[in-house]
Design an enzyme around this catalytic site. Structure first.
Site, short mmCIF file in Angstrom:
data_model
loop_
_atom_site.label_atom_id
_atom_site.label_comp_id
_atom_site.label_asym_id
_atom_site.label_seq_id
_atom_site.Cartn_x
_atom_site.Cartn_y
_atom_site.Cartn_z
N LYS A 170 3.76 -9.37 16.34
CA LYS A 170 4.55 -10.47 15.76
C LYS A 170 4.29 -11.77 16.53
CE LYS A 170 6.67 -8.27 12.45
NZ LYS A 170 6.31 -8.53 11.05
N ASN A 193 -4.09 -3.45 11.89
CA ASN A 193 -3.44 -3.61 10.59
C ASN A 193 -2.69 -4.94 10.49
OD1 ASN A 193 -2.40 -2.24 7.95
ND2 ASN A 193 -0.60 -3.11 8.95
N ASN A 228 4.88 3.04 3.69
CA ASN A 228 6.23 3.35 4.19
C ASN A 228 7.29 3.00 3.15
OD1 ASN A 228 8.11 4.22 6.12
ND2 ASN A 228 8.26 2.21 7.09
N ASN A 247 0.82 -1.22 0.00
CA ASN A 247 0.00 0.00 0.00
C ASN A 247 0.86 1.27 0.00
OD1 ASN A 247 0.93 0.21 2.60
ND2 ASN A 247 -1.06 0.09 3.59
N PHE A 278 5.56 -9.92 4.22
CA PHE A 278 6.42 -8.93 4.88
C PHE A 278 5.63 -7.72 5.38
CE2 PHE A 278 9.09 -11.04 1.75
CZ PHE A 278 10.26 -11.27 2.44
N TYR A 331 4.00 -3.38 18.85
CA TYR A 331 4.56 -3.91 17.60
C TYR A 331 5.05 -5.34 17.82
CZ TYR A 331 8.43 -5.37 14.76
OH TYR A 331 9.28 -6.15 14.03
N ASP A 337 -4.21 -2.38 -0.41
CA ASP A 337 -4.11 -2.55 1.04
C ASP A 337 -4.59 -3.95 1.39
OD1 ASP A 337 -4.55 -2.30 3.89
OD2 ASP A 337 -4.39 -0.14 3.54
N SER A 344 10.13 -11.82 14.08
CA SER A 344 11.22 -11.00 14.63
C SER A 344 11.76 -11.63 15.89
CB SER A 344 10.66 -9.62 14.95
OG SER A 344 11.54 -8.91 15.77
N ASP A 369 14.65 -1.71 26.24
CA ASP A 369 15.81 -2.29 25.54
C ASP A 369 16.45 -3.41 26.37
OD1 ASP A 369 15.82 -0.93 23.19
OD2 ASP A 369 17.54 0.35 23.64
N GLY A 381 3.64 -4.88 7.01
CA GLY A 381 3.21 -4.66 8.38
C GLY A 381 3.77 -3.35 8.89
N ARG A 385 24.02 -6.38 19.51
CA ARG A 385 22.98 -6.97 18.67
C ARG A 385 23.61 -7.82 17.57
NH1 ARG A 385 20.59 -5.29 22.29
NH2 ARG A 385 18.65 -4.08 22.37
C1 UD1 Z 1 14.18 -2.99 17.70
C2 UD1 Z 1 12.92 -3.43 18.39
C3 UD1 Z 1 12.48 -4.75 17.83
C4 UD1 Z 1 12.35 -4.68 16.31
C5 UD1 Z 1 13.66 -4.22 15.71
C6 UD1 Z 1 13.49 -4.01 14.20
C7 UD1 Z 1 12.94 -2.54 20.67
C8 UD1 Z 1 13.00 -2.88 22.13
N1 UD1 Z 1 13.09 -3.56 19.83
O1 UD1 Z 1 15.22 -3.87 18.05
O2 UD1 Z 1 11.23 -5.07 18.38
O3 UD1 Z 1 12.01 -5.94 15.80
O4 UD1 Z 1 14.04 -2.99 16.29
O5 UD1 Z 1 14.72 -3.85 13.59
O6 UD1 Z 1 12.79 -1.40 20.31
N2 UD1 Z 1 20.40 2.43 19.74
C9 UD1 Z 1 21.04 3.57 20.16
N3 UD1 Z 1 20.67 4.77 19.63
C10 UD1 Z 1 19.67 4.88 18.70
C11 UD1 Z 1 19.01 3.71 18.25
C12 UD1 Z 1 19.39 2.49 18.82
O7 UD1 Z 1 21.94 3.52 21.01
O8 UD1 Z 1 19.37 6.00 18.27
C13 UD1 Z 1 20.82 1.13 20.29
C14 UD1 Z 1 19.74 0.40 21.07
O9 UD1 Z 1 19.74 0.83 22.41
C15 UD1 Z 1 20.16 -1.05 20.89
C16 UD1 Z 1 20.80 -1.07 19.50
O10 UD1 Z 1 21.14 0.28 19.21
O11 UD1 Z 1 21.12 -1.41 21.84
C17 UD1 Z 1 19.87 -1.58 18.42
O12 UD1 Z 1 18.66 -0.83 18.45
P1 UD1 Z 1 17.56 -0.93 17.29
O13 UD1 Z 1 18.22 -0.75 15.97
O14 UD1 Z 1 16.45 -0.01 17.64
O15 UD1 Z 1 17.10 -2.44 17.36
P2 UD1 Z 1 16.55 -3.31 18.60
O16 UD1 Z 1 16.28 -2.47 19.79
O17 UD1 Z 1 17.45 -4.46 18.77
#
Ligand code: UD1
Length: 333
Positions: A155, A100, A36, A33, A81, A151, A59, A125, A295, A83, A233
């Site tokens: 999932k 949605n 994004n 749709n 995919f 969100y 949609d 996820s 987090d 969502g 991560r």
């Molecule tokens: C997040 C979502 C997860 C989603 C995924 C999609 C949460 C708790 N989890 O995962 O549900 O499936 O995105 O990709 O939000 N960070 C910073 N500064 C920023 C952004 C992120 O320090 O501006 C850090 C975060 O604290 C984390 C790491 O980078 O330690 C990864 O963050 P992010 O990319 O948002 O992914 P997730 O939190 O792992």
């Protein structure tokens, strides 16, 4: 030729998977749709592959229109995919997220059952693991505990719905792919991640800092129980992730099968920033701020099941992802 219906095929992970599907010889219909993403992605996919997917701007909440697609096409499989995916937005629009994401999936299931399309791959996820005692996630772990946002719960709920549907319809083959943290983009730089609005995820934020659109990256906490104190991560190159879908499609089996798609290793937020600075030669100003609520410290995939059963493993590094991101930035300033 086997025809695959790809929902959300103009989005970040969807578009990269469409490229791999076309390269592997599948025929592709995309439904999106464009809430994004942009229709121009279709031309970029054609430029990369030399093939054109058929695009329907529709949609998934429009059940009659979806049914029409299933009536006029014989799909071998559906890859779902599409969502809404912003964690922060889901906290202020919980109804929209649940409505949605869940109704879209139910509409797809209805069409699949009515038109006897028996294969579904769902974009899940690592968020479904919620809070665990160990940072390494195994498919056999109990899911759904300690998910911190709507969100993530969509999932988890969809996974549970699909398990129920599978139990009542043993003819179906359903694969749940749990993605870790996708970064990077196609090496051509033609397609990539381009979220509308303010990004939440780390790589889109780094990109905006590199572009001068955000002054400073906020690092959310340096007091986690990790080697440098920042979050760790499992960053997976989106091309590796896309290839995981082709491997999964070739190994579909009846029932519900679940695979982690991750590298099996973790890098910290600071490591990602320093690698970006080293490869780009550009400074990424950052400041340490408080932890982001919800987090986790460290999260990575155990990828042994996907390695063994799908014959798939990641081949690209975070350095590759950064190099490819720089190519995307060069073409999209
Ligand atoms: C997040 C979502 C997860 C989603 C995924 C999609 C949460 C708790 N989890 O995962 O549900 O499936 O995105 O990709 O939000 N960070 C910073 N500064 C920023 C952004 C992120 O320090 O501006 C850090 C975060 O604290 C984390 C790491 O980078 O330690 C990864 O963050 P992010 O990319 O948002 O992914 P997730 O939190 O792992």
């Amino acid at each position: 030729m086997k025809k695959i219906l790809v929902t959300g095929g103009t989005g970040f992970i969807g578009s990269h998977t469409v490229v791999e599907l076309l390269n592997a010889g599948y025929d592709v219909d995309i439904i999106d749709n464009l809430c994004n993403s942009k229709a121009s992605v279709i031309d970029k996919i054609s430029e990369i592959t030399g093939k054109k997917p058929t695009f329907y701007q529709q949609d998934l909440l429009n059940q009659p229109a979806l049914d029409q697609l299933f009536q006029t096409n014989k799909y071998y499989a559906v890859m779902h995919f599409a969502g809404l995916k912003s964690v922060s937005e889901s906290q202020v629009k919980p109804y929209e997220y649940h409505h949605n994401n869940i109704v879209s999936t139910l509409n797809i299931i209805k069409c699949m059952l009515e038109h006897k399309v028996n294969r579904l791959i769902f974009s899940s996820s690592a968020t479904v693991y919620g809070t665990q005692d160990s940072p390494e996630c195994f498919e056999s772990m109990v899911t759904g505990q300690g998910i911190t946002n709507p969100y993530g719960r969509t999932k988890y709920f969809i996974e549970e719905i699909l398990k129920d549907v599978s139990a009542g319809h043993p003819e179906l083959s359903i694969t749940l792919l749990r993605y870790f943290n996708p970064i990077g983009n196609h090496p051509s730089g033609l397609i990539g991640e381009d979220p509308n609005g303010i990004p939440n995820n780390i790589m889109p934020v780094i990109i905006r800092v590199a572009q001068g659109k955000i002054a400073k990256l906020k690092v959310f906490g340096n007091d986690y129980d990790t080697p440098d104190g920042t979050g760790q991560r499992d960053f997976i190159h989106v091309v590796d992730l896309a290839k995981g879908h082709i491997a999964a499609l070739k190994h579909m089996q009846k029932g519900v099968n679940i695979y982690n798609l991750g590298t099996g290793t973790a890098n910290s937020v600071l490591e990602l920033i320093y690698s970006f600075e080293r490869i780009s030669g550009q400074k990424i100003p950052y400041e340490i701020v408080d932890r982001r609520p919800g987090d986790l410290g460290a999260v990575w995939a155990n990828s042994a099941k996907a390695n063994a059963e799908l014959g798939w493993r990641t081949q690209l590094t975070i350095e590759d992802a950064i190099t490819d991101t720089l190519q995307y930035l060069k073409l999209h300033q």
